[in-house]
Design a protein around this motif. Structure first.
Motif, mmCIF file in Angstrom:
data_model
loop_
_atom_site.group_PDB
_atom_site.id
_atom_site.type_symbol
_atom_site.label_atom_id
_atom_site.label_comp_id
_atom_site.label_asym_id
_atom_site.label_seq_id
_atom_site.Cartn_x
_atom_site.Cartn_y
_atom_site.Cartn_z
ATOM 1 N N GLU A 1 14.669 106.270 59.986
ATOM 2 C CA GLU A 1 15.353 105.156 59.352
ATOM 3 C C GLU A 1 16.348 105.626 58.309
ATOM 4 O OE1 GLU A 1 12.357 102.532 57.864
ATOM 5 O OE2 GLU A 1 11.895 101.722 59.842
ATOM 6 N N ASN A 2 16.665 106.935 58.353
ATOM 7 C CA ASN A 2 17.616 107.546 57.420
ATOM 8 C C ASN A 2 17.118 107.529 55.979
ATOM 9 O OD1 ASN A 2 19.817 108.887 58.548
ATOM 10 N ND2 ASN A 2 21.274 107.684 57.369
ATOM 11 N N ASN A 3 15.810 107.650 55.817
ATOM 12 C CA ASN A 3 15.213 107.831 54.499
ATOM 13 C C ASN A 3 14.938 109.315 54.282
ATOM 14 O OD1 ASN A 3 14.961 105.024 53.708
ATOM 15 N ND2 ASN A 3 13.356 104.874 55.261
ATOM 16 N N LEU A 4 15.137 109.770 53.054
ATOM 17 C CA LEU A 4 14.751 111.114 52.669
ATOM 18 C C LEU A 4 13.385 111.018 52.001
ATOM 19 C CD1 LEU A 4 15.499 114.141 52.362
ATOM 20 C CD2 LEU A 4 16.547 113.547 50.163
ATOM 21 N N LEU A 5 12.364 111.590 52.643
ATOM 22 C CA LEU A 5 10.992 111.508 52.143
ATOM 23 C C LEU A 5 10.630 112.812 51.456
ATOM 24 C CD1 LEU A 5 9.308 109.914 55.296
ATOM 25 C CD2 LEU A 5 10.420 108.766 53.385
ATOM 26 N N VAL A 6 9.884 112.715 50.380
ATOM 27 C CA VAL A 6 9.462 113.884 49.622
ATOM 28 C C VAL A 6 7.936 113.972 49.679
ATOM 29 C CG1 VAL A 6 9.551 115.102 47.417
ATOM 30 C CG2 VAL A 6 11.432 113.585 48.070
ATOM 31 N N TYR A 7 7.421 115.066 50.245
ATOM 32 C CA TYR A 7 5.989 115.301 50.358
ATOM 33 C C TYR A 7 5.615 116.502 49.505
ATOM 34 C CZ TYR A 7 6.003 112.283 54.506
ATOM 35 O OH TYR A 7 6.126 111.230 55.372
ATOM 36 N N TYR A 8 4.349 116.502 49.055
ATOM 37 C CA TYR A 8 3.886 117.627 48.241
ATOM 38 C C TYR A 8 2.470 118.006 48.655
ATOM 39 C CZ TYR A 8 2.549 120.567 44.326
ATOM 40 O OH TYR A 8 2.123 121.612 43.569
ATOM 41 N N GLY A 9 2.235 119.326 48.674
ATOM 42 C CA GLY A 9 0.889 119.831 48.884
ATOM 43 C C GLY A 9 0.542 120.050 50.344
ATOM 44 N N LEU A 10 -0.594 120.711 50.566
ATOM 45 C CA LEU A 10 -1.038 121.040 51.912
ATOM 46 C C LEU A 10 -1.442 119.807 52.698
ATOM 47 C CD1 LEU A 10 -3.130 124.274 51.187
ATOM 48 C CD2 LEU A 10 -0.781 124.115 52.014
ATOM 49 N N LYS A 11 -1.740 118.697 52.006
ATOM 50 C CA LYS A 11 -2.089 117.463 52.698
ATOM 51 C C LYS A 11 -0.892 116.527 52.836
ATOM 52 C CE LYS A 11 -6.987 117.518 51.481
ATOM 53 N NZ LYS A 11 -8.122 116.767 50.879
ATOM 54 N N ALA A 12 0.286 117.003 52.474
ATOM 55 C CA ALA A 12 1.534 116.258 52.647
ATOM 56 C C ALA A 12 1.444 114.858 52.041
ATOM 57 C CB ALA A 12 1.924 116.183 54.118
ATOM 58 N N THR A 13 1.208 114.802 50.742
ATOM 59 C CA THR A 13 1.157 113.521 50.038
ATOM 60 C C THR A 13 2.578 113.018 49.784
ATOM 61 O OG1 THR A 13 -0.874 114.224 48.942
ATOM 62 C CG2 THR A 13 0.284 112.336 47.993
ATOM 63 N N LEU A 14 2.837 111.782 50.208
ATOM 64 C CA LEU A 14 4.178 111.218 50.031
ATOM 65 C C LEU A 14 4.403 110.899 48.557
ATOM 66 C CD1 LEU A 14 6.785 110.192 51.363
ATOM 67 C CD2 LEU A 14 5.675 107.963 51.618
ATOM 68 N N LYS A 15 5.474 111.475 47.970
ATOM 69 C CA LYS A 15 5.765 111.304 46.556
ATOM 70 C C LYS A 15 6.974 110.408 46.304
ATOM 71 C CE LYS A 15 2.578 113.999 44.758
ATOM 72 N NZ LYS A 15 1.530 113.441 43.860
ATOM 73 N N LYS A 16 7.924 110.398 47.228
ATOM 74 C CA LYS A 16 9.168 109.694 46.944
ATOM 75 C C LYS A 16 9.867 109.352 48.256
ATOM 76 C CE LYS A 16 11.453 111.537 43.608
ATOM 77 N NZ LYS A 16 12.358 112.438 42.850
ATOM 78 N N ARG A 17 10.636 108.253 48.242
ATOM 79 C CA ARG A 17 11.439 107.860 49.388
ATOM 80 C C ARG A 17 12.836 107.505 48.871
ATOM 81 N NH1 ARG A 17 9.776 105.193 54.289
ATOM 82 N NH2 ARG A 17 7.700 105.106 53.360
ATOM 83 N N ILE A 18 13.874 108.160 49.425
ATOM 84 C CA ILE A 18 15.257 107.927 49.005
ATOM 85 C C ILE A 18 16.047 107.445 50.216
ATOM 86 C CG2 ILE A 18 17.346 108.946 48.026
ATOM 87 C CD1 ILE A 18 15.539 111.098 46.761
ATOM 88 N N LYS A 19 16.669 106.293 50.124
ATOM 89 C CA LYS A 19 17.471 105.762 51.221
ATOM 90 C C LYS A 19 18.831 106.464 51.238
ATOM 91 C CE LYS A 19 18.429 102.970 54.637
ATOM 92 N NZ LYS A 19 17.721 103.084 55.931
ATOM 93 N N ILE A 20 19.223 106.991 52.411
ATOM 94 C CA ILE A 20 20.493 107.692 52.555
ATOM 95 C C ILE A 20 21.490 106.746 53.199
ATOM 96 C CG2 ILE A 20 21.675 109.692 53.523
ATOM 97 C CD1 ILE A 20 19.577 110.375 51.430
ATOM 98 N N GLU A 21 22.545 106.410 52.472
ATOM 99 C CA GLU A 21 23.563 105.482 52.976
ATOM 100 C C GLU A 21 24.727 106.274 53.551
ATOM 101 O OE1 GLU A 21 22.990 102.415 53.158
ATOM 102 O OE2 GLU A 21 21.269 102.181 51.822
#
Length: 1071
Positions: free
Chosen positions: A802-822
């Motif tokens: 969906e053209n979102n930039l997702l930010v994951y952290y750690g070995l369990k891939a915890t979602l930290k942030k979602r940035i919409k790319i226009e």
């Protein structure tokens, strides 16, 4: 004698030399522009078929002209072939090459033997070939006490004569082996204690006449010569080319600079000449006069046409000897064999020619084909290779192929013959051709040269051919066909083909690695061109069949014929007396089964057809009572039908947000009072009585089919996964995650405890509804970057669909942030070293720079004309490096967006780019089969490496001394960068593309500090031992991936495949 008379005298005196070397087309152009040749004479000259005939016409005109014509003629020669212009100069002495540099040895008795024996002089820029000279010397020393032969075998121009001339000059050999004297005979058409040198034996029959039972050294291109010798005989196969150091020594001697100071283009030139000594010498001579023409001569060899070889020959005096040597080699063949050999001109340069293809071209048994080709191999006119199918393939040297193409009288007829033979195999249905390992890759080439452009246009706009092409060949080869055709067709003709080219190019992410690609479905789902969609629909209709099978014995019981387009749903009524079908033809049909169960049906009798939708019907469902039917379609409507009257009971007016993407599935709920349907990324619950929307549940992606259980839980197919939703709470319960291709169907067991799913990955999976792991997985794209923080925890930035930039952290891939790319579709991304910025490349050629904390746009970079394949921060984040499908590499200022440097690095798509660890070098890998290494930051070319196939990946070793490259044919090469030579080569077992390749650093260093391992990536992660030339480990993925990131000790790996699966792999320590 007047000036004009003197010029005419010199013209007649050197008539043959001028006619042999002059470039008629270029001289004719100049004379026509200066008014010396009239339009009629110029056209007559251009109409001649050979350079010889053109020159004859020009010289006849000049010899009868005035002084002005001679003045312009001298000017034209000076511009094109300066050594010929010197003929008309007062100071002219001769038109030969520079004076030979003889060896500095005294003129004693030994030298007299050489001179009087007829030994030819060494070339003026002779280079020692130590290894070959040692072998020849050793074989001659064995003839001290006996008569015998030493035969040097090799193709024309490989240096046989020069080696023989050099070795017989050695004083020790003269004293100990042949003190009686030297007799050198060159046979292009006397006793003990002397040596007989037979040079260039072109006919093996001559050898029997000259077997004088003395010490004999001979050179030949025909290895069968030895069979006619009765004396002891040793054969040495001369290597066909210089080693790179030897070739550089020749160039260095001619140009007058040390080898180490030769420009980077030297390696490319040597590679294009295949190291052939005579070819290297020709270009060395040219470069000694025009040292700035490296790129020009390389381009002549790279973008070769049949006339290029003659163009090069005409630039240097006496260089016709190579062409003459090739002619003699071919003329030595029997007449019928010559005809077969000339047929080989139909093939492209630098390719393996399978014997199965020659079997078809010549219409002969494959054994006879291989016998003929072995004769060519024996005469150094071809090289042979063993194939996996137990047959052979052959390669013709570029210079031989140039000669064949130029001298063939009717090459298009051979192309047409080969095309007609293939056409007969498939009855003109090209998509039905069997894959012989050749024709799918080269058919378009043959069609263009046969001038059958109508078939070219037909193929490249035929979905069935495109399907077969992608099934049997590489995507990169299909793209190359389109680029080749673009240069051939006019704008109007190209427009129709371009629509398909754009479709393929824009969907490379879907096509790459998709083993079950359906081109028809790709067109229907992704194409916006009505004409292409209509053609795909017609093909789908022709392939449409709707059988009913007996489940006990797998026999066909009945066939329901009535729909004119694909069926989207098939349902048995609750009383099992009727069958309902919905179709893309915008109708719903009811069929009387005439029995209580479908598997006993013998016929399919049509009861009724219900019309009402104005678009393709996607789905339909019975109500629990069986008296109602719900359907939905692309017209954006959900309709409820009364099955008693076959009329619309309630036309629910619901128009979707995108009419072309109307509801995809529907289902009755709550005693048939509500309807559940999926549309775009939403679930809708609609009241039957008035058609109003009761509830709207948002989902993460486009929903496909759905199924319900207990009127509460809903299973929805989304891409590769199935999401389970609680309809009462509008809440996602869990995700069935595990398929590696699109999930098309889902069903609950009767008690709701099990879920079964079916996928394009050719598997069925059964899930325990009460024990599905609670994992919510967004649909990721394999466009990401990662940095590892404390304790090796990955910080991962990844794009979703969906053209979102997702930010994951750690070995369990915890979602930290979602940035919409226009912006447009994202194709690559790269973090700065401190993770403050991220550079994002797009399919429209744009690059944007974002602040990773808040997603703020910092800069936009415009300049590329096609998809960005690579971007990276370099020079301590002070520059951005980018590479694109347009063949350009550029550097930018990240804060201002200003372009700093740009260079067209390649003539094809740049697939991959890498930067050395110390940032001293940049490497680019391209579809043009080249890997180029550039100095950073100047982007000045350092080395050009000829891989031989479309190069998909490259990577530097940590010390930047080695480069690893991988091709679309699965061939992996390890290069010594400074020498531009291959030190290792690995062949893939499955011929899969190498989408990424890396040297392993850190953890994988051995005790000597070497890097003995490297890794490649496609649908597997493969570890190779560099020292042992073996694969040591494989890790299988669900699909292809193009990138791999790891910690400094290689204990944690991160990658994302094309199915959207994120892998965080941790090394298991052995106990």
């Amino acid at each position: 004698m007047s000036s004009n008379e003197n010029d005419r005298y010199l013209l007649r005196k050197y008539w043959k030399e001028i006619k042999t070397d002059m470039n008629a087309d270029r001289v004719g152009d100049i004379l026509y522009s200066r008014g010396v040749l009239t339009s009629e004479k110029y056209q007559k000259m251009r109409g001649q078929t050979t350079n010889w005939d053109k020159n004859n016409l020009i010289l006849n005109n000049i010899s009868n002209s005035d002084s002005y014509a001679f003045e312009q003629f001298r000017h034209a020669l000076n511009q094109t072939t300066p050594h010929l212009a010197g003929i008309f100069s007062q100071s002219h002495a001769d038109s030969g090459l520079s004076t030979a540099i003889t060896q500095s040895m005294p003129r004693n008795d030994k030298e007299e033997l050489v001179v009087h024996g007829g030994v030819p002089d060494l070339p003026s820029h002779f280079v020692q070939r130590i290894a070959m000279q040692d072998q020849i010397r050793a074989q001659l020393n064995q003839l001290r006490d006996q008569c015998g032969w030493v035969i040097l075998v090799g193709m024309a121009g490989c240096g046989k004569t020069v080696l023989a001339s050099r070795i017989v000059r050695e004083g020790q050999l003269i004293e100990q082996v042949f003190p009686g004297g030297i007799t050198w005979l060159t046979l292009d058409e006397q006793h003990p204690r002397m040596i007989l040198i037979l040079d260039n034996i072109w006919d093996s029959k001559l050898i029997s006449y000259l077997d004088l039972k003395c010490r004999t050294l001979a050179t030949t291109r025909d290895s069968t010569t030895a069979k006619r010798i009765n004396s002891p005989c040793n054969i040495l196969q001369i290597e066909p080319g210089f080693h790179i150091a030897e070739a550089k020594a020749v160039l260095s001697s001619w140009i007058g600079i040390p080898s180490i100071e030769l420009p980077s283009q030297a390696n490319s030139l040597i590679s294009k000449c295949k190291g052939l000594p005579l070819a290297i010498s020709i270009f060395a001579s040219l470069l000694s006069k025009n040292p700035h023409r490296w790129d020009y001569y390389i381009s002549l060899l790279t973008n070769s046409t049949p006339n290029h070889l003659r163009l090069i020959y005409q630039s240097i005096h006496h260089s016709h000897q190579l062409e003459e040597a090739i002619r003699i080699s071919i003329d030595s063949l029997d007449a019928d064999l010559q005809s077969y050999y000339y047929d080989l001109a139909v093939f492209e340069n630098d390719i393996h020619i399978p014997s199965r293809v020659l079997n078809l071209l010549w219409n002969q048994d494959i054994e006879l084909v291989e016998d003929k080709m072995e004769e060519f191999v024996a005469k150094s006119l071809a090289l042979t290779f063993k194939r996996d199918d137990n047959h052979k393939s052959y390669i013709i040297h570029n210079l031989l192929m140039f000669y064949l193409k130029e001298t063939h009288p009717n090459l298009s007829a051979i192309h047409n013959r080969l095309i007609d033979r293939y056409s007969a195999l498939c009855n003109n249905q090209w998509h039905l051709l069997d894959d012989d390992g050749y024709i799918y890759a080269h058919l378009v080439h043959h069609l263009i040269h046969a001038k059958r452009l109508d078939i070219v246009c037909q193929l490249l706009t035929d979905p069935l051919w495109l399907q077969s092409k992608l099934d049997h060949n590489k995507l990169s080869n299909l793209l190359n066909d389109y680029m080749l055709v673009q240069k051939t067709f006019k704008d109007k003709e190209w427009y129709q083909i371009q629509q398909y080219y754009d479709l393929i190019k824009e969907n490379t992410d879907i096509i790459t690695g998709n083993k079950h690609l359906d081109i028809i479905q790709l067109i229907l789902n992704r194409c916006q061109q009505p004409s292409i969609v209509d053609e795909a629909l017609q093909i789908a209709q022709r392939q449409n069949e709707h059988p009913i099978w007996n489940c006990d014995n797998a026999t066909l019981e009945a066939s329901l014929n009535g729909h004119v387009d694909s069926i989207t749903a098939m349902l048995i009524s609750p009383d099992e007396n009727s069958l309902i079908t919905s179709s893309l033809d915008e109708t719903v049909k009811i069929w009387d089964i005439h029995s209580q169960s479908i598997w006993l049906a013998k016929t399919g009798h049509h009861l009724a057809t219900m019309h009402g939708h104005n678009g393709k019907i996607k789905h339909c469902r019975f109500s629990s009572s069986g008296s109602l039917l719900v359907s939905c379609g692309e017209d954006g409507y959900v309709k409820v039908w009364d099955l008693i009257t076959y009329s619309v009971n309630q036309s629910i007016i619901y128009q979707s947000e995108m009419p072309l993407w109307g509801p995809l599935s529907c289902h009755f709920l709550r005693d048939d009072s509500q309807i559940l349907c999926s549309c775009l990324s939403y679930l809708y619950i609609i009241k039957v009585e008035d058609g109003t929307v009761h509830k709207k549940i948002p989902m993460s992606e486009l929903a496909n089919s759905l199924e319900i259980s207990q009127d509460r839980y809903c299973a929805v197919c989304i891409a590769n996964d199935v999401q389970i939703w609680d309809l009462q709470q509008s809440k996602l319960v869990t995700t069935c995650f595990g398929h590696c291709d699109h999930v098309n169907s889902v069903a609950f067991s009767r008690d709701g405890s099990k879920v079964v799913t079916g996928s394009d990955d050719e598997t069925l999976k059964v899930w325990d509804f009460f024990n599905i792991p609670s994992v919510v997985n967004p649909s990721l794209k394999p466009i990401y970057d990662c940095q590892f923080e404390d304790n090796n925890n990955p910080l991962l930035y990844v794009m979703d669909k969906e053209n979102n930039l997702l930010v994951y952290y750690g070995l369990k891939a915890t979602l930290k942030k979602r940035i919409k790319i226009e912006t447009g579709s994202v194709t690559c991304c790269k973090l700065s070293r401190d993770c403050r910025w991220i550079a994002i490349g797009c399919s429209n050629g744009q690059i944007i720079i974002l602040d990773t904390k808040n997603g703020q746009l910092l800069a936009q970079l415009y300049g590329h004309m096609d998809k960005i394949s690579f971007c990276n921060f370099i020079n301590h984040d002070e520059r951005i490096l980018s590479a694109s499908y347009d063949g350009y590499i550029k550097t930018w200022h990240p804060r201002t967006g200003e372009m700093i440097l740009e260079i067209q690095g390649h003539q094809g798509i740049i697939w991959s780019c890498c930067v050395a660890k110390d940032e001293s070098f940049i490497a680019t890998a391209s579809h043009d089969c080249l890997v180029k290494i550039w100095y950073n930051p100047s982007l000045r070319l350092y080395q050009c490496l000829q891989h031989g196939y479309s190069v998909m990946s490259c990577d530097f070793s940590s010390d930047a001394k080695l480069l690893l490259t991988g091709s679309d044919t699965g061939i992996i090469k390890v290069w010594n960068i400074s020498l531009a030579v291959i030190i290792k080569q690995f062949d893939s077992l499955d011929n899969r593309e190498i989408l990424a390749s890396y040297f392993l650093s850190g953890y994988w260093l051995d005790e000597n500090g070497n890097q003995p391992y490297f890794v490649t990536v496609n649908d597997k992660i493969n570890w190779y031992s560099l020292e042992e030339n073996t694969m040591v480990q494989q890790f299988y993925l669900y699909s292809d991936c193009e990138r791999l990131l790891w910690t400094h000790d290689f204990r944690i790996l991160v990658t994302i495949d094309w199915k959207g699966v994120l892998y965080i792999i941790k090394k298991v320590d052995s106990s």
